[in-house]
Design a protein around this motif. Structure first.
Motif, PDB file in Angstrom:
ATOM      1  N   SER A 296       0.840  -1.193   0.000  1.00  0.00           N
ATOM      2  CA  SER A 296       0.000   0.000   0.000  1.00  0.00           C
ATOM      3  C   SER A 296       0.872   1.240   0.000  1.00  0.00           C
ATOM      4  CB  SER A 296      -0.911   0.009   1.231  1.00  0.00           C
ATOM      5  OG  SER A 296      -1.507   1.262   1.425  1.00  0.00           O
ATOM      6  N   SER A 297       0.460   2.268  -0.735  1.00  0.00           N
ATOM      7  CA  SER A 297       1.233   3.516  -0.785  1.00  0.00           C
ATOM      8  C   SER A 297       1.000   4.388   0.436  1.00  0.00           C
ATOM      9  CB  SER A 297       0.863   4.301  -2.043  1.00  0.00           C
ATOM     10  OG  SER A 297      -0.457   4.793  -1.961  1.00  0.00           O
ATOM     11  N   THR A 298      -0.054   4.112   1.192  1.00  0.00           N
ATOM     12  CA  THR A 298      -0.492   5.024   2.246  1.00  0.00           C
ATOM     13  C   THR A 298      -0.025   4.634   3.645  1.00  0.00           C
ATOM     14  OG1 THR A 298      -2.596   3.798   2.294  1.00  0.00           O
ATOM     15  CG2 THR A 298      -2.534   5.792   0.964  1.00  0.00           C
ATOM     16  N   VAL A 299       0.836   3.628   3.744  1.00  0.00           N
ATOM     17  CA  VAL A 299       1.286   3.166   5.067  1.00  0.00           C
ATOM     18  C   VAL A 299       1.878   4.296   5.910  1.00  0.00           C
ATOM     19  CG1 VAL A 299       2.924   1.663   6.267  1.00  0.00           C
ATOM     20  CG2 VAL A 299       1.619   0.785   4.335  1.00  0.00           C
ATOM     21  N   PRO A 300       2.771   5.168   5.379  1.00  0.00           N
ATOM     22  CA  PRO A 300       3.344   6.212   6.245  1.00  0.00           C
ATOM     23  C   PRO A 300       2.374   7.311   6.640  1.00  0.00           C
ATOM     24  CG  PRO A 300       4.395   6.211   4.054  1.00  0.00           C
ATOM     25  CD  PRO A 300       3.323   5.191   4.024  1.00  0.00           C
ATOM     26  N   LEU A 301       1.140   7.250   6.110  1.00  0.00           N
ATOM     27  CA  LEU A 301       0.158   8.292   6.386  1.00  0.00           C
ATOM     28  C   LEU A 301      -0.924   7.839   7.357  1.00  0.00           C
ATOM     29  CD1 LEU A 301      -0.387   9.484   2.696  1.00  0.00           C
ATOM     30  CD2 LEU A 301       1.393  10.203   4.303  1.00  0.00           C
ATOM     31  N   GLN A 302      -0.893   6.567   7.755  1.00  0.00           N
ATOM     32  CA  GLN A 302      -1.995   6.032   8.562  1.00  0.00           C
ATOM     33  C   GLN A 302      -2.035   6.674   9.945  1.00  0.00           C
ATOM     34  OE1 GLN A 302      -1.535   1.987  10.248  1.00  0.00           O
ATOM     35  NE2 GLN A 302       0.351   1.842   9.065  1.00  0.00           N
ATOM     36  N   GLU A 303      -3.224   6.863  10.448  1.00  0.00           N
ATOM     37  CA  GLU A 303      -3.445   7.403  11.793  1.00  0.00           C
ATOM     38  C   GLU A 303      -4.569   6.618  12.463  1.00  0.00           C
ATOM     39  OE1 GLU A 303      -4.368  11.505  11.192  1.00  0.00           O
ATOM     40  OE2 GLU A 303      -2.281  12.105  10.972  1.00  0.00           O
ATOM     41  N   PRO A 304      -4.485   6.280  13.734  1.00  0.00           N
ATOM     42  CA  PRO A 304      -3.276   6.422  14.538  1.00  0.00           C
ATOM     43  C   PRO A 304      -2.218   5.411  14.106  1.00  0.00           C
ATOM     44  CG  PRO A 304      -4.912   5.190  15.746  1.00  0.00           C
ATOM     45  CD  PRO A 304      -5.587   5.639  14.482  1.00  0.00           C
ATOM     46  N   TYR A 305      -0.969   5.693  14.385  1.00  0.00           N
ATOM     47  CA  TYR A 305       0.137   4.864  13.918  1.00  0.00           C
ATOM     48  C   TYR A 305       0.818   4.197  15.106  1.00  0.00           C
ATOM     49  CZ  TYR A 305       3.848   3.521  10.641  1.00  0.00           C
ATOM     50  OH  TYR A 305       4.703   2.815   9.834  1.00  0.00           O
ATOM     51  N   ARG A 306       0.786   2.882  15.158  1.00  0.00           N
ATOM     52  CA  ARG A 306       1.413   2.157  16.267  1.00  0.00           C
ATOM     53  C   ARG A 306       2.303   1.023  15.789  1.00  0.00           C
ATOM     54  NH1 ARG A 306      -2.621  -0.632  19.104  1.00  0.00           N
ATOM     55  NH2 ARG A 306      -1.231  -0.827  20.894  1.00  0.00           N
ATOM     56  N   TYR A 307       2.284   0.760  14.455  1.00  0.00           N
ATOM     57  CA  TYR A 307       3.011  -0.388  13.919  1.00  0.00           C
ATOM     58  C   TYR A 307       4.322   0.084  13.295  1.00  0.00           C
ATOM     59  CZ  TYR A 307       4.004  -4.679  11.404  1.00  0.00           C
ATOM     60  OH  TYR A 307       4.607  -5.825  10.938  1.00  0.00           O
ATOM     61  N   PHE A 308       5.420  -0.141  13.986  1.00  0.00           N
ATOM     62  CA  PHE A 308       6.722   0.342  13.546  1.00  0.00           C
ATOM     63  C   PHE A 308       7.543  -0.829  13.016  1.00  0.00           C
ATOM     64  CE2 PHE A 308       5.475   2.960  17.323  1.00  0.00           C
ATOM     65  CZ  PHE A 308       5.005   4.040  16.583  1.00  0.00           C
ATOM     66  N   SER A 309       7.513  -1.024  11.701  1.00  0.00           N
ATOM     67  CA  SER A 309       8.200  -2.153  11.084  1.00  0.00           C
ATOM     68  C   SER A 309       9.694  -1.895  11.008  1.00  0.00           C
ATOM     69  CB  SER A 309       7.653  -2.396   9.672  1.00  0.00           C
ATOM     70  OG  SER A 309       8.465  -3.310   8.963  1.00  0.00           O
ATOM     71  N   GLY A 310      10.467  -2.650  11.781  1.00  0.00           N
ATOM     72  CA  GLY A 310      11.921  -2.516  11.759  1.00  0.00           C
ATOM     73  C   GLY A 310      12.552  -3.000  10.480  1.00  0.00           C
ATOM     74  N   GLY A 311      11.771  -3.698   9.660  1.00  0.00           N
ATOM     75  CA  GLY A 311      12.313  -4.213   8.410  1.00  0.00           C
ATOM     76  C   GLY A 311      11.889  -3.448   7.184  1.00  0.00           C
ATOM     77  N   ALA A 312      10.849  -2.578   7.301  1.00  0.00           N
ATOM     78  CA  ALA A 312      10.333  -1.968   6.076  1.00  0.00           C
ATOM     79  C   ALA A 312       9.603  -0.658   6.288  1.00  0.00           C
ATOM     80  CB  ALA A 312       9.397  -2.949   5.368  1.00  0.00           C
ATOM     81  N   GLY A 313       9.577  -0.077   7.496  1.00  0.00           N
ATOM     82  CA  GLY A 313       8.607   0.953   7.806  1.00  0.00           C
ATOM     83  C   GLY A 313       8.977   2.399   7.574  1.00  0.00           C
ATOM     84  N   LEU A 314      10.236   2.727   7.291  1.00  0.00           N
ATOM     85  CA  LEU A 314      10.647   4.125   7.287  1.00  0.00           C
ATOM     86  C   LEU A 314      10.472   4.827   5.945  1.00  0.00           C
ATOM     87  CD1 LEU A 314      13.939   3.948   9.372  1.00  0.00           C
ATOM     88  CD2 LEU A 314      11.760   4.935  10.105  1.00  0.00           C
ATOM     89  N   VAL A 315      10.305   6.143   6.046  1.00  0.00           N
ATOM     90  CA  VAL A 315      10.464   7.028   4.896  1.00  0.00           C
ATOM     91  C   VAL A 315      11.673   7.911   5.182  1.00  0.00           C
ATOM     92  CG1 VAL A 315       8.021   7.041   4.319  1.00  0.00           C
ATOM     93  CG2 VAL A 315       8.916   8.816   5.831  1.00  0.00           C
ATOM     94  N   SER A 316      12.332   8.393   4.098  1.00  0.00           N
ATOM     95  CA  SER A 316      13.524   9.206   4.286  1.00  0.00           C
ATOM     96  C   SER A 316      13.826   9.966   3.002  1.00  0.00           C
ATOM     97  CB  SER A 316      14.716   8.318   4.678  1.00  0.00           C
ATOM     98  OG  SER A 316      15.837   9.087   5.074  1.00  0.00           O
ATOM     99  N   THR A 317      14.850  10.775   3.050  1.00  0.00           N
ATOM    100  CA  THR A 317      15.353  11.482   1.882  1.00  0.00           C
ATOM    101  C   THR A 317      16.749  10.970   1.535  1.00  0.00           C
ATOM    102  OG1 THR A 317      16.398  13.200   3.214  1.00  0.00           O
ATOM    103  CG2 THR A 317      14.105  13.579   2.534  1.00  0.00           C
ATOM    104  N   ALA A 318      17.176  11.253   0.317  1.00  0.00           N
ATOM    105  CA  ALA A 318      18.546  10.894  -0.055  1.00  0.00           C
ATOM    106  C   ALA A 318      19.546  11.633   0.834  1.00  0.00           C
ATOM    107  CB  ALA A 318      18.796  11.226  -1.525  1.00  0.00           C
ATOM    108  N   SER A 319      19.224  12.878   1.202  1.00  0.00           N
ATOM    109  CA  SER A 319      20.110  13.674   2.052  1.00  0.00           C
ATOM    110  C   SER A 319      20.261  13.060   3.440  1.00  0.00           C
ATOM    111  CB  SER A 319      19.567  15.099   2.183  1.00  0.00           C
ATOM    112  OG  SER A 319      19.564  15.753   0.940  1.00  0.00           O
TER     113      SER A 319
END
Length: 447
Positions: A296-319
């Motif tokens: 799903s494209s909307t995972v980082p936008l879900q509210e409330p958010y309690r599921y922190f996937s250590g294998g796949a959950g982050l968003v970031s920038t190249a910087s």
């Protein structure tokens, strides 16, 4: 008073000058002074542009750092085609499995503090794995006839999880005969909105039999999600809080999150999937299902958010991510902030699986604690052998990537980091990752 005012204005002036460098991830450097050809590096933008014109990707960001300075950066295409929004230095990407090296660093920080041991049994932190079973496929007359189970010969350890040798797989691989157990237990792979916490999901995973006896094979799987839960138990903090306080703030990774704050959502790159003709189409709020894989494209936008996937959950920038890579390349320290000892980083970035071979061969044929590693030739003559793999990276280079096309590599010998970000799946027909690394190495001037 005048002196104090002058000092205040001086501080403002320094911050005004430093901010563009800070926002860029690392200080700027000159390619020629670093031994790289700018003309050859510029071919990276051309390679991305070709993929954009072929409608294989919407766009991509690429950053190359040498000896702690950014010597090349390019942003090509759009982060949102439909709304005509260009990719910029601060575009945010779903990095998916590039979360794994960050979780591995968190684990090793706790190892250094004595709160974890690499030989600790997983059941010490997640009791549901205390009676692990291994599934055995049964065949009759050359055809699958069912499955049975045998007790685990040895406990799963933190080392097994870090090296993906625990016997834990991913549900989306559809590995039979264990795939049905993933479905029954309703185990999330971390790529869709998931109710509850990572602890809840790991508890469900504890009911799924192992694919093989721990330590006997290599299998990419939910190991690092389990490690995320181990970090929570050992540290007494939720994973998002540990990451924020212990990793992101010290490294000034201000745009790296599990849940993307509302004021940053306009910078999130749209996610695209692939049509039958291999051109892209945007993923909306619907879930994409490809065989057993669901994302799903909307995972980082879900509210409330309690599921922190250590294998796949982050968003970031190249910087942001290039700063994380540089911390490791510099032996665990960046800008005076030390996260790990040099010897710990050295251990993470050398082979930890013996003669086992990762079947994801695009990151080298060895594996450390969170990365694939390019091995040295087995014999001096192997480097010149026609049968030897044509690997552009120097032996000892470590790398990993994410399911949506993100990728990094770090070369300790050359003091070189490359980060590539894009947002499309499937992407196995796109050669941008390979082209990016090859073009970076072709830009190194002969000594």
């Amino acid at each position: 008073m005048i002196t104090m005012l002058r000092r205040a204005w001086l501080c403002v002036a320094v911050l005004a000058i430093a901010w563009p460098l800070f926002a860029a991830g690392l200080p700027q450097g000159d390619p020629a002074a670093a031994g790289l050809s700018k003309e050859r590096l510029d071919k990276i933008a051309g390679a991305i542009q070709q993929s954009v014109e072929a409608k294989q990707v919407a766009g991509a960001s690429a950053v190359v750092a040498k000896a702690g300075k950014i010597v090349y950066r390019t942003n090509v295409g759009q982060r949102d085609i439909e709304n005509r929004l260009p990719i910029t230095d601060d575009t945010i990407y779903r990095i998916a499995s590039m979360t794994k090296p960050i979780t591995s660093v968190a684990v090793m920080m706790l190892v250094e503090e004595g709160k974890l041991r690499l030989d600790d049994p997983l059941a010490k932190y997640v009791p549901e794995f205390g009676n692990a079973r291994v599934i055995i496929s049964i065949e009759a007359n050359g055809k699958p006839a069912g499955a049975t189970f045998e007790p685990a010969k040895r406990p799963i350890t933190i080392h097994h999880l870090l090296t993906h040798t625990s016997g834990i797989s991913y549900g989306f691989f559809g590995r039979e005969p264990v795939a049905e157990h993933f479905k029954r237990a309703e185990v999330s792979d971390g790529l869709i909105e998931t109710p509850g916490t990572i602890g809840d999901n790991v508890t469900r995973l504890g009911r799924v039999p192992l694919l093989f006896q721990s330590g006997e094979k290599w299998e990419y799987g939910l190991n690092t999600d389990v490690l995320g839960r181990v970090v929570e138990v050992a540290s007494g903090q939720m994973l998002d809080r540990f990451f924020e306080e212990r990793i992101f703030k010290p490294l000034a990774m201000s745009d790296t999150h599990f849940q993307l704050p509302p004021d940053k959502r306009s910078r999130l790159a749209a996610l695209y999937t692939t049509n039958e003709d291999r051109t892209i189409r945007r993923v909306g709020k619907e879930r994409i299902t490809i065989g057993p894989l669901v994302y799903s494209s909307t995972v980082p936008l879900q509210e409330p958010y309690r599921y922190f996937s250590g294998g796949a959950g982050l968003v970031s920038t190249a910087s942001d991510y290039v700063r994380f890579c540089q911390m490791l390349l510099a032996g665990g320290e960046l800008d005076g902030k030390r996260l790990l000892k040099q010897e710990t980083v050295a251990k993470m970035t050398r082979n930890q699986i013996g003669d086992l071979t990762p079947w994801i061969g695009s990151h080298g044929l060895q594996f450390g604690y969170g990365f694939g590693i390019v091995p040295p030739p087995t014999k001096q003559s192997d480097a010149d052998s026609p049968a030897a793999p044509k690997e552009p990276a120097t032996p000892g280079t470590y790398s990993w990537g994410g399911i949506y096309g993100t990728y990094f590599f770090s070369d300790p010998k050359e003091q070189l980091v490359g980060v590539l970000m894009m947002q499309v799946h499937p992407n196995d027909h796109i050669t941008l990752r390979q082209d990016f690394q090859r073009l970076v190495y072709e830009a190194i001037k002969p000594r």
